[in-house]
Design a protein around this motif. Structure first.
Motif, PDB file in Angstrom:
ATOM      1  N   PHE A  25      31.422  33.123 105.658  1.00  0.00           N
ATOM      2  CA  PHE A  25      31.107  32.832 104.268  1.00  0.00           C
ATOM      3  C   PHE A  25      31.993  33.657 103.333  1.00  0.00           C
ATOM      4  CE2 PHE A  25      28.751  33.718 100.370  1.00  0.00           C
ATOM      5  CZ  PHE A  25      28.609  32.419  99.889  1.00  0.00           C
ATOM      6  N   THR A  26      32.146  34.931 103.646  1.00  0.00           N
ATOM      7  CA  THR A  26      32.970  35.821 102.828  1.00  0.00           C
ATOM      8  C   THR A  26      34.423  35.351 102.808  1.00  0.00           C
ATOM      9  OG1 THR A  26      31.515  37.667 103.369  1.00  0.00           O
ATOM     10  CG2 THR A  26      33.677  38.222 102.493  1.00  0.00           C
ATOM     11  N   LEU A  27      34.938  34.960 103.960  1.00  0.00           N
ATOM     12  CA  LEU A  27      36.317  34.474 104.033  1.00  0.00           C
ATOM     13  C   LEU A  27      36.492  33.177 103.238  1.00  0.00           C
ATOM     14  CD1 LEU A  27      37.193  35.162 107.777  1.00  0.00           C
ATOM     15  CD2 LEU A  27      38.137  36.317 105.777  1.00  0.00           C
ATOM     16  N   LEU A  28      35.540  32.266 103.384  1.00  0.00           N
ATOM     17  CA  LEU A  28      35.616  31.011 102.645  1.00  0.00           C
ATOM     18  C   LEU A  28      35.507  31.245 101.145  1.00  0.00           C
ATOM     19  CD1 LEU A  28      33.567  28.572 104.889  1.00  0.00           C
ATOM     20  CD2 LEU A  28      36.028  28.593 104.497  1.00  0.00           C
ATOM     21  N   ALA A  29      34.621  32.127 100.739  1.00  0.00           N
ATOM     22  CA  ALA A  29      34.469  32.435  99.319  1.00  0.00           C
ATOM     23  C   ALA A  29      35.761  33.023  98.765  1.00  0.00           C
ATOM     24  CB  ALA A  29      33.310  33.399  99.098  1.00  0.00           C
ATOM     25  N   GLY A  30      36.442  33.824  99.542  1.00  0.00           N
ATOM     26  CA  GLY A  30      37.704  34.411  99.124  1.00  0.00           C
ATOM     27  C   GLY A  30      38.795  33.368  98.972  1.00  0.00           C
ATOM     28  N   LEU A  31      38.732  32.309  99.772  1.00  0.00           N
ATOM     29  CA  LEU A  31      39.724  31.242  99.659  1.00  0.00           C
ATOM     30  C   LEU A  31      39.421  30.310  98.496  1.00  0.00           C
ATOM     31  CD1 LEU A  31      40.153  30.267 103.417  1.00  0.00           C
ATOM     32  CD2 LEU A  31      41.764  31.534 101.989  1.00  0.00           C
ATOM     33  N   ILE A  32      38.156  30.064  98.234  1.00  0.00           N
ATOM     34  CA  ILE A  32      37.755  29.142  97.187  1.00  0.00           C
ATOM     35  C   ILE A  32      37.863  29.777  95.809  1.00  0.00           C
ATOM     36  CG2 ILE A  32      35.792  27.841  96.253  1.00  0.00           C
ATOM     37  CD1 ILE A  32      34.938  27.412  99.198  1.00  0.00           C
ATOM     38  N   ALA A  33      37.502  31.016  95.664  1.00  0.00           N
ATOM     39  CA  ALA A  33      37.475  31.676  94.355  1.00  0.00           C
ATOM     40  C   ALA A  33      38.822  31.639  93.635  1.00  0.00           C
ATOM     41  CB  ALA A  33      36.970  33.107  94.492  1.00  0.00           C
ATOM     42  N   PRO A  34      39.946  31.939  94.324  1.00  0.00           N
ATOM     43  CA  PRO A  34      41.223  31.897  93.609  1.00  0.00           C
ATOM     44  C   PRO A  34      41.558  30.500  93.086  1.00  0.00           C
ATOM     45  CG  PRO A  34      41.469  33.174  95.606  1.00  0.00           C
ATOM     46  CD  PRO A  34      40.105  32.536  95.651  1.00  0.00           C
ATOM     47  N   VAL A  35      41.192  29.467  93.832  1.00  0.00           N
ATOM     48  CA  VAL A  35      41.464  28.110  93.370  1.00  0.00           C
ATOM     49  C   VAL A  35      40.671  27.834  92.106  1.00  0.00           C
ATOM     50  CG1 VAL A  35      41.199  25.665  93.938  1.00  0.00           C
ATOM     51  CG2 VAL A  35      42.070  27.259  95.652  1.00  0.00           C
ATOM     52  N   SER A  36      39.406  28.208  92.074  1.00  0.00           N
ATOM     53  CA  SER A  36      38.584  27.994  90.888  1.00  0.00           C
ATOM     54  C   SER A  36      39.130  28.784  89.709  1.00  0.00           C
ATOM     55  CB  SER A  36      37.136  28.402  91.160  1.00  0.00           C
ATOM     56  OG  SER A  36      36.596  27.578  92.165  1.00  0.00           O
ATOM     57  N   ALA A  37      39.553  30.005  89.958  1.00  0.00           N
ATOM     58  CA  ALA A  37      40.109  30.828  88.885  1.00  0.00           C
ATOM     59  C   ALA A  37      41.398  30.197  88.353  1.00  0.00           C
ATOM     60  CB  ALA A  37      40.366  32.245  89.382  1.00  0.00           C
ATOM     61  N   GLN A  38      42.220  29.645  89.254  1.00  0.00           N
ATOM     62  CA  GLN A  38      43.454  28.998  88.819  1.00  0.00           C
ATOM     63  C   GLN A  38      43.142  27.756  87.999  1.00  0.00           C
ATOM     64  OE1 GLN A  38      45.536  28.333  92.470  1.00  0.00           O
ATOM     65  NE2 GLN A  38      46.616  30.288  92.388  1.00  0.00           N
ATOM     66  N   ASP A  39      42.148  26.979  88.440  1.00  0.00           N
ATOM     67  CA  ASP A  39      41.774  25.780  87.696  1.00  0.00           C
ATOM     68  C   ASP A  39      41.315  26.144  86.297  1.00  0.00           C
ATOM     69  OD1 ASP A  39      42.397  24.230  89.864  1.00  0.00           O
ATOM     70  OD2 ASP A  39      40.324  23.919  90.497  1.00  0.00           O
ATOM     71  N   THR A  40      40.508  27.186  86.176  1.00  0.00           N
ATOM     72  CA  THR A  40      40.022  27.615  84.872  1.00  0.00           C
ATOM     73  C   THR A  40      41.180  28.113  84.026  1.00  0.00           C
ATOM     74  OG1 THR A  40      37.879  28.194  85.815  1.00  0.00           O
ATOM     75  CG2 THR A  40      38.432  29.186  83.712  1.00  0.00           C
ATOM     76  N   SER A  41      42.053  28.900  84.621  1.00  0.00           N
ATOM     77  CA  SER A  41      43.207  29.419  83.890  1.00  0.00           C
ATOM     78  C   SER A  41      44.103  28.277  83.421  1.00  0.00           C
ATOM     79  CB  SER A  41      43.994  30.377  84.783  1.00  0.00           C
ATOM     80  OG  SER A  41      45.144  30.814  84.131  1.00  0.00           O
ATOM     81  N   SER A  42      44.324  27.299  84.277  1.00  0.00           N
ATOM     82  CA  SER A  42      45.144  26.148  83.922  1.00  0.00           C
ATOM     83  C   SER A  42      44.505  25.364  82.784  1.00  0.00           C
ATOM     84  CB  SER A  42      45.327  25.250  85.144  1.00  0.00           C
ATOM     85  OG  SER A  42      46.028  24.098  84.788  1.00  0.00           O
ATOM     86  N   SER A  43      43.195  25.156  82.851  1.00  0.00           N
ATOM     87  CA  SER A  43      42.477  24.447  81.789  1.00  0.00           C
ATOM     88  C   SER A  43      42.577  25.206  80.472  1.00  0.00           C
ATOM     89  CB  SER A  43      41.009  24.243  82.152  1.00  0.00           C
ATOM     90  OG  SER A  43      40.893  23.348  83.220  1.00  0.00           O
ATOM     91  N   ASN A  44      42.444  26.531  80.559  1.00  0.00           N
ATOM     92  CA  ASN A  44      42.550  27.345  79.348  1.00  0.00           C
ATOM     93  C   ASN A  44      43.935  27.224  78.725  1.00  0.00           C
ATOM     94  OD1 ASN A  44      39.925  28.206  79.646  1.00  0.00           O
ATOM     95  ND2 ASN A  44      40.480  30.179  80.541  1.00  0.00           N
ATOM     96  N   THR A  45      44.968  27.210  79.557  1.00  0.00           N
ATOM     97  CA  THR A  45      46.334  27.097  79.069  1.00  0.00           C
ATOM     98  C   THR A  45      46.567  25.739  78.415  1.00  0.00           C
ATOM     99  OG1 THR A  45      47.137  28.618  80.772  1.00  0.00           O
ATOM    100  CG2 THR A  45      48.769  27.173  79.746  1.00  0.00           C
ATOM    101  N   VAL A  46      46.101  24.680  79.059  1.00  0.00           N
ATOM    102  CA  VAL A  46      46.269  23.334  78.513  1.00  0.00           C
ATOM    103  C   VAL A  46      45.503  23.201  77.203  1.00  0.00           C
ATOM    104  CG1 VAL A  46      45.754  20.888  78.917  1.00  0.00           C
ATOM    105  CG2 VAL A  46      46.758  22.273  80.742  1.00  0.00           C
ATOM    106  N   ALA A  47      44.274  23.695  77.173  1.00  0.00           N
ATOM    107  CA  ALA A  47      43.461  23.637  75.949  1.00  0.00           C
ATOM    108  C   ALA A  47      44.121  24.434  74.825  1.00  0.00           C
ATOM    109  CB  ALA A  47      42.052  24.146  76.221  1.00  0.00           C
ATOM    110  N   ALA A  48      44.694  25.581  75.158  1.00  0.00           N
ATOM    111  CA  ALA A  48      45.374  26.401  74.147  1.00  0.00           C
ATOM    112  C   ALA A  48      46.607  25.684  73.600  1.00  0.00           C
ATOM    113  CB  ALA A  48      45.757  27.755  74.734  1.00  0.00           C
TER     114      ALA A  48
END
Length: 121
Positions: free
Chosen positions: A9-32
């Motif tokens: 679970f910890t390993l999977l969470a570590g793999l998924i979290a960066p993708v979600s953070a990138q998606d949010t960062s990308s959305s923030n950049t596009v919105a900006a």
């Protein structure tokens, strides 16, 4: 057995979290980017059109291009309740610019859309 599941679970969470953070960062950049373009429209439109007449044709054409770019950027953002309304408002802004509506009207519309964009994304 429990430790293996926790480790997995910890390993999977570590793999998924960066993708979600990138998606949010990308959305923030596009919105900006979209918000910045709306700000340019709100500020510069008065220099392009007055009393239904083009004062500066290249600037007027740029305003039209910027609205199209904002529409394109908004379609890249995650689909959320309110996004379709945002796209409708952008279409209305495009029509206002094409009709050479007053600077006050275009500024009001562009600022209102930027506020909604910020609230959604």
């Amino acid at each position: 057995m429990g430790f293996k599941w926790i480790l997995l679970f910890t390993l999977l969470a570590g793999l998924i979290a960066p993708v979600s953070a990138q998606d949010t960062s990308s959305s923030n950049t596009v919105a900006a980017q979209a918000s910045n373009l709306l700000s340019y429209i709100a500020v510069d439109y008065d220099d392009a059109v007055e009393n239904g007449q083009r004062l500066d044709t290249p600037l007027y054409e740029l305003q039209k291009q910027q609205v199209e770019e904002v529409l394109r950027l908004v379609t890249q953002l995650p689909d959320r309740p309110g996004r379709q309304g945002l796209q409708k408002s952008l279409s209305d802004l495009r029509k206002a610019i094409e009709n050479k509506d007053s600077g006050a009207e275009v500024r009001r519309r562009a600022n209102a859309i930027a506020d909604r964009l910020a609230a959604l994304y």
